[in-house]
Design a protein around this motif. Structure first.
Motif, PDB file in Angstrom:
ATOM      1  N   ASP A  24       0.606  -1.324   0.032  1.00 22.73           N
ATOM      2  CA  ASP A  24       0.002  -0.056  -0.020  1.00 22.73           C
ATOM      3  C   ASP A  24       0.856   1.278  -0.042  1.00 22.73           C
ATOM      4  O   ASP A  24       0.202   2.438  -0.125  1.00 22.73           O
ATOM      5  N   GLU A  25       2.316   1.040   0.031  1.00 21.42           N
ATOM      6  CA  GLU A  25       3.151   2.353   0.209  1.00 21.42           C
ATOM      7  C   GLU A  25       3.421   2.627  -1.278  1.00 21.42           C
ATOM      8  O   GLU A  25       4.654   2.366  -1.762  1.00 21.42           O
ATOM      9  N   ARG A  49       5.889   6.585  -5.976  1.00 20.65           N
ATOM     10  CA  ARG A  49       6.820   5.506  -6.410  1.00 20.65           C
ATOM     11  C   ARG A  49       6.838   6.017  -8.043  1.00 20.65           C
ATOM     12  O   ARG A  49       5.817   6.404  -8.466  1.00 20.65           O
TER      13      ARG A  49
END
Length: 340
Positions: free
Chosen positions: A173-174, A178
């Motif tokens: 979920d991070e 990115r």
């Protein structure tokens, strides 16, 4: 979302809907990945007609298995293969090879099935028809049951949902911030832009920093680009493009390889091929990976789009992507039949 006059909900470009709907679909997809045996079967048996105007492996099989897990019956209908050839144009005398008009075909199937899934690629020859989704719209106008887009001229929303869930799962979920690289790759055919369009919109909507690496002449549709830019700006990022594949892949968290044709294919297919064939060296190679996860929607041509070493590495998550297609299809059918 395209809506017919009846007000019936069709799942055509639903992946472009409001954030709440998008997040709900993602949550249900990942729910089924983690708890595959937690399905509640519907009280009454449902039926799903799968109309494939184009070939399929993952989309077809994942929809069949998803329907079975929900207790539904499926039929696969392939026009021209045991089914009458279909006519698309209105107001013409049907004295040629086409025996059945699409309006009657969809009208009949709507009376047999509780939902229809339709796979209908871009023509690649008629820009106006493809850009306006004219053929798919005709199906939506005629159907009286939910219609699920299994890939159209412009979008592949089922793939986009599975891709988004895969990325969320991969990075716990991070995801926001990115680096996502959508890398063009050479292919012997001028493929449609539906998958790269949806992959681009999916990644920008997740809040990723997106770079499109592609040779000059292989730009994506301007309207798709504007929508993607609106998503990146919402998250405080910018969408970038480059014709330097090596530079684009440096420091990437995800490299998503996909081949697509130039818009020249509509005007001059020979010129498009000549342009495309100049870039046969464009493929994702082992030195591009770094620490990135590698994604591809499949099917993939090994040694053409991507090196074997990439696909065989532990960083390749293309099979996880394919698995998520099943869980995404279950979530989609739940929504089509209001089972949640």
């Amino acid at each position: 979302m395209l809506m017919p006059d009846s007000g019936l909900q069709h799942l055509f470009d639903w992946h472009l809907e409001d954030d709440l709907t998008w997040e709900e679909q993602l949550a249900r997809t990942r729910h089924h990945y983690h708890r595959p045996r937690s399905l509640r079967r519907p009280d009454t048996l449902r039926s799903l007609g799968l109309l494939f105007f184009n070939s399929s492996l993952r989309t077809r099989t994942s929809m069949e298995v998803a329907a079975a897990r929900l207790g539904a019956h499926t039929s696969v209908i392939i026009p021209g293969s045991g089914v009458w050839g279909m006519e698309w144009k209105d107001g013409i005398r049907m004295d040629g090879k086409s025996v059945e008009h699409i309006r009657e075909a969809i009208g009949v199937l709507s009376r047999y099935y509780d939902a229809l899934g339709v796979r209908l690629f871009a023509t690649g020859t008629d820009y106006a028809i493809d850009q306006s989704e004219a053929r798919f719209k005709k199906i939506l106008e005629t159907a009286t049951v939910p219609v699920i887009n299994l890939e159209s001229a412009l979008y592949h929303p089922c793939q986009a949902l599975a891709d988004a869930a895969t990325i969320r799962e991969q990075f716990n979920d991070e995801v926001k911030g990115r680096r996502f690289v959508l890398s063009w790759a050479w292919h012997p055919r001028a493929l449609a832009q539906a998958v790269p369009n949806s992959a681009l919109l999916m990644a920008t909507r997740l809040g990723m920093q997106v770079t499109i690496a592609r040779p000059k002449g292989f730009e994506l549709d301007p309207e798709i680009m504007r929508l993607a830019e609106s998503y990146t700006s919402k998250h405080g990022f910018s969408l970038t493009e480059t014709d330097d594949q090596d530079a684009a892949c440096e420091g990437a968290d995800v490299i998503y390889a996909k081949a697509w044709g130039s818009q020249l294919r509509y005007d001059d297919s020979d010129q498009e091929k000549a342009l495309r064939d100049q870039y046969q060296s464009w493929q994702v190679r082992e030195h591009h990976l770094g620490n990135a996860a590698f994604m591809h929607c499949l099917p993939v041509r090994r040694g053409v789009v991507v090196e074997d070493a990439v696909l065989n590495s532990s960083q390749a998550i293309h099979l996880l992507q394919a698995e998520f297609r099943l869980h995404a299809q279950i979530a989609i059918l739940e929504r089509a039949w209001n089972l949640i």
